[in-house]
Design an enzyme around this catalytic site. Sequence first.
Site, mmCIF file in Angstrom:
data_model
loop_
_atom_site.group_PDB
_atom_site.id
_atom_site.type_symbol
_atom_site.label_atom_id
_atom_site.label_comp_id
_atom_site.label_asym_id
_atom_site.label_seq_id
_atom_site.Cartn_x
_atom_site.Cartn_y
_atom_site.Cartn_z
ATOM 1 C CE LYS A 22 -1.779 -19.663 0.702
ATOM 2 N NZ LYS A 22 -1.295 -18.513 -0.093
ATOM 3 C CG ASN A 23 -2.253 -15.924 2.481
ATOM 4 O OD1 ASN A 23 -1.421 -16.651 1.943
ATOM 5 N ND2 ASN A 23 -3.414 -15.640 1.916
ATOM 6 N NE ARG A 92 1.506 -12.735 -6.834
ATOM 7 C CZ ARG A 92 2.047 -12.017 -7.795
ATOM 8 N NH1 ARG A 92 2.455 -12.617 -8.898
ATOM 9 N NH2 ARG A 92 2.189 -10.732 -7.687
ATOM 10 C CB CYS A 116 -0.689 -16.059 -10.692
ATOM 11 S SG CYS A 116 -2.015 -15.274 -9.810
ATOM 12 N NE ARG A 121 -1.796 -12.055 -6.989
ATOM 13 C CZ ARG A 121 -1.715 -13.091 -6.146
ATOM 14 N NH1 ARG A 121 -1.745 -14.298 -6.619
ATOM 15 N NH2 ARG A 121 -1.545 -12.887 -4.868
ATOM 16 N N PRO A 122 0.678 -6.946 -10.231
ATOM 17 C CG PRO A 122 0.035 -4.772 -10.690
ATOM 18 C CD PRO A 122 -0.488 -6.177 -10.647
ATOM 19 C CB VAL A 123 5.343 -6.144 -6.941
ATOM 20 C CG1 VAL A 123 4.777 -7.517 -6.647
ATOM 21 C CG2 VAL A 123 6.426 -6.212 -8.025
ATOM 22 C CG ASP A 124 2.243 -0.868 -9.132
ATOM 23 O OD1 ASP A 124 1.742 -1.976 -8.915
ATOM 24 O OD2 ASP A 124 1.568 0.173 -9.125
ATOM 25 C CG LEU A 125 0.750 -0.097 -5.210
ATOM 26 C CD1 LEU A 125 -0.603 -0.444 -4.611
ATOM 27 C CD2 LEU A 125 0.842 1.403 -5.480
ATOM 28 C CG ASP A 309 -7.708 -15.243 -0.438
ATOM 29 O OD1 ASP A 309 -6.775 -15.071 0.366
ATOM 30 O OD2 ASP A 309 -7.656 -14.879 -1.623
ATOM 31 C CB ILE A 331 -9.569 -8.245 -4.839
ATOM 32 C CG1 ILE A 331 -10.414 -7.836 -3.635
ATOM 33 C CG2 ILE A 331 -8.076 -8.188 -4.533
ATOM 34 C CD1 ILE A 331 -10.067 -6.514 -3.002
ATOM 35 N NE ARG A 401 1.150 -22.174 -4.604
ATOM 36 C CZ ARG A 401 1.482 -21.149 -5.379
ATOM 37 N NH1 ARG A 401 1.160 -21.166 -6.657
ATOM 38 N NH2 ARG A 401 2.101 -20.105 -4.892
HETATM 39 C C1 EPZ Z 1 -2.523 -11.464 -0.699
HETATM 40 O O1 EPZ Z 1 -2.027 -11.380 -2.009
HETATM 41 C C2 EPZ Z 1 -2.800 -12.928 -0.452
HETATM 42 N N1 EPZ Z 1 -1.549 -13.688 -0.551
HETATM 43 C C3 EPZ Z 1 -3.815 -13.435 -1.470
HETATM 44 O O2 EPZ Z 1 -4.107 -14.786 -1.132
HETATM 45 C C4 EPZ Z 1 -5.089 -12.608 -1.331
HETATM 46 O O3 EPZ Z 1 -6.017 -13.026 -2.298
HETATM 47 C C5 EPZ Z 1 -4.760 -11.122 -1.522
HETATM 48 O O4 EPZ Z 1 -3.741 -10.718 -0.587
HETATM 49 C C6 EPZ Z 1 -5.979 -10.228 -1.305
HETATM 50 O O5 EPZ Z 1 -6.493 -10.429 -0.024
HETATM 51 C C7 EPZ Z 1 -0.679 -13.642 0.482
HETATM 52 O O6 EPZ Z 1 -0.909 -12.986 1.478
HETATM 53 C C8 EPZ Z 1 0.578 -14.455 0.321
HETATM 54 P P1 EPZ Z 1 -2.765 -7.609 -2.888
HETATM 55 P P2 EPZ Z 1 -1.356 -9.998 -2.536
HETATM 56 O O7 EPZ Z 1 -1.410 -7.009 -3.043
HETATM 57 O O8 EPZ Z 1 -0.734 -9.287 -1.390
HETATM 58 C C9 EPZ Z 1 -3.206 -4.982 -6.814
HETATM 59 C C10 EPZ Z 1 -4.468 -17.045 -1.526
HETATM 60 O O9 EPZ Z 1 -5.358 -17.623 -2.162
HETATM 61 N N2 EPZ Z 1 -1.812 -4.576 -6.559
HETATM 62 O O10 EPZ Z 1 -3.539 -7.326 -1.655
HETATM 63 O O11 EPZ Z 1 -0.518 -10.334 -3.718
HETATM 64 C C11 EPZ Z 1 -3.334 -6.468 -7.135
HETATM 65 O O12 EPZ Z 1 -3.120 -6.699 -8.508
HETATM 66 C C12 EPZ Z 1 -3.826 -15.807 -2.101
HETATM 67 O O13 EPZ Z 1 -4.051 -17.410 -0.394
HETATM 68 C C13 EPZ Z 1 -1.210 -3.649 -7.418
HETATM 69 O O14 EPZ Z 1 -1.821 -3.182 -8.389
HETATM 70 O O15 EPZ Z 1 -2.629 -9.195 -3.010
HETATM 71 C C14 EPZ Z 1 -4.756 -6.764 -6.704
HETATM 72 O O16 EPZ Z 1 -5.637 -6.367 -7.727
HETATM 73 C C15 EPZ Z 1 -4.331 -15.503 -3.488
HETATM 74 N N3 EPZ Z 1 0.074 -3.262 -7.177
HETATM 75 C C16 EPZ Z 1 -4.958 -5.845 -5.500
HETATM 76 O O17 EPZ Z 1 -3.940 -4.832 -5.603
HETATM 77 C C17 EPZ Z 1 0.783 -3.742 -6.112
HETATM 78 O O18 EPZ Z 1 1.957 -3.332 -5.924
HETATM 79 C C18 EPZ Z 1 -4.809 -6.538 -4.145
HETATM 80 O O19 EPZ Z 1 -3.601 -7.279 -4.205
HETATM 81 C C19 EPZ Z 1 0.161 -4.677 -5.251
HETATM 82 C C20 EPZ Z 1 -1.136 -5.072 -5.490
#
Ligand code: EPZ
Length: 421
Positions: A22-23, A92, A116, A121-125, A309, A331, A401
């Site tokens: 999926k990912n 998201r 969620c 789960r911000p997207v600031d980066l 995960d 995480i 999902r």
């Molecule tokens: C991906 O989510 C996966 N989803 C998640 O899988 C997985 O748990 C996660 O990576 C970690 O491995 C998909 O790939 C679609 P991150 P993602 O950005 O990219 C913080 C599942 O069950 N962060 O790696 O959203 C964030 O809050 C799902 O299949 C910021 O602060 O995760 C978290 O604490 C759940 N700012 C950490 O980084 C940002 O701009 C890692 O998040 C981005 C992230």
Amino acid sequence: MDKLLIIGGNRLHGEITISGAKNAALPILCASLLAETPLQLSAVAALKDIDTTLKLLGIMGVKVARNGDKVSLDASEVASFEATYDMVKTMRASILVLGPLLARFGTARVSLPGGCAIGSRPVDLHIKGLQAMGAAIHITHGYIQASTLHLPNRRLQGARYYMDLVTVTGTENLMMAAALAEGTTVLENAAKEPEVVDLAEMLIKMGANITGAGTDVITVVGVEKLNGTTHNVVCDRIEAGTYMVAAAMTGGEVKLLNARADLLDAVIEKLREAGAVVTSEGDTITVKSDGKLKAVNIRTAPHPAFPTDMQAQFMALNTVATGVAKVTETIFENRFMHVQEMQRMGADISIDGNTALVKGVPYLDGATVMATDLRASASLVLAGLVARGETTIERIYHLDRGYENLEDKLNALGANVKRIA
Ligand code: EPZ
């Protein structure tokens, strides 16, 4: 709303085939927006999140055709560059259209994803990285309004960007954006997940110039245009890991086809430490167990460390293992939603901040429990498989999902799982 009814106590035997990840599929589908000619994919799993992504791309004007696990996407006539709140709130990962839209069309309007169950789960980066490449980005009325029309040739400009947190979709978004940028982009502290590597491998086949995927420094030399290609989505290591834990907990012998052990080192290490016998040959993994497991400490971290995960699934394993285990989630700030549900089944778990202490109990009791997020739901299925009596899991749309034909696969292995409307 659908529920799952599980009668616990059956050992699992037999073999099943793992679906495409999926990912990996989600960013790969969004990458179709970068291509001037059609993209042909295979091993695209039948999952709710995949349906949502295909619907979003279709609304934008991508011509989508699907036949089983085969999907073709033609983005030659995209007419809309927007991902609305209605779409993004259901998934998201829709944020993954932002980089491709900006890179190819110079404009994008994407709803900010809300938080969620597992965290804010911000997207600031994602946003800071695109700004480093010159994008003009304003957040107004809950939307990310982005543009490159003020830039030379209206194109993103290559940049060096250090992500101060490892972000999987952040790395994927910026890698896709950089593929069509003018000049070279260096992404530092990049995510090394196999799904990032699979996306990069496909982008390279489309004509992108990417090196370093799978390491923490990814270099992308922008090109003028990208074309479609054919690509088989990498197997889902988390789906595989989930069934491996099911085999270990119930006892028995399960063979997983289309499952790559090299993507699961940390998980296999922990299963062996717990007492399961894990062997692999090519893209087949076999798990044997007598069902009597030892508690194992878990600490999640970015790949190749133990995947977040798989945290909930190992929490389930530890509830009925011998001994006491510490499970630390580094995480996400709220990824213990499955704990209170397991406690209702008799699990002995106490939480202190981001660490749970799990004392193994001789058995769990079947109960009615509620799914809260994708992997928490999977962990409740695992608990139900070993619990005494009947477990009913509510709100299993979370499961749909991320797990293709879950009850069919489990029943093929000898479990007793029914979906009830
Ligand atoms: C991906 O989510 C996966 N989803 C998640 O899988 C997985 O748990 C996660 O990576 C970690 O491995 C998909 O790939 C679609 P991150 P993602 O950005 O990219 C913080 C599942 O069950 N962060 O790696 O959203 C964030 O809050 C799902 O299949 C910021 O602060 O995760 C978290 O604490 C759940 N700012 C950490 O980084 C940002 O701009 C890692 O998040 C981005 C992230």
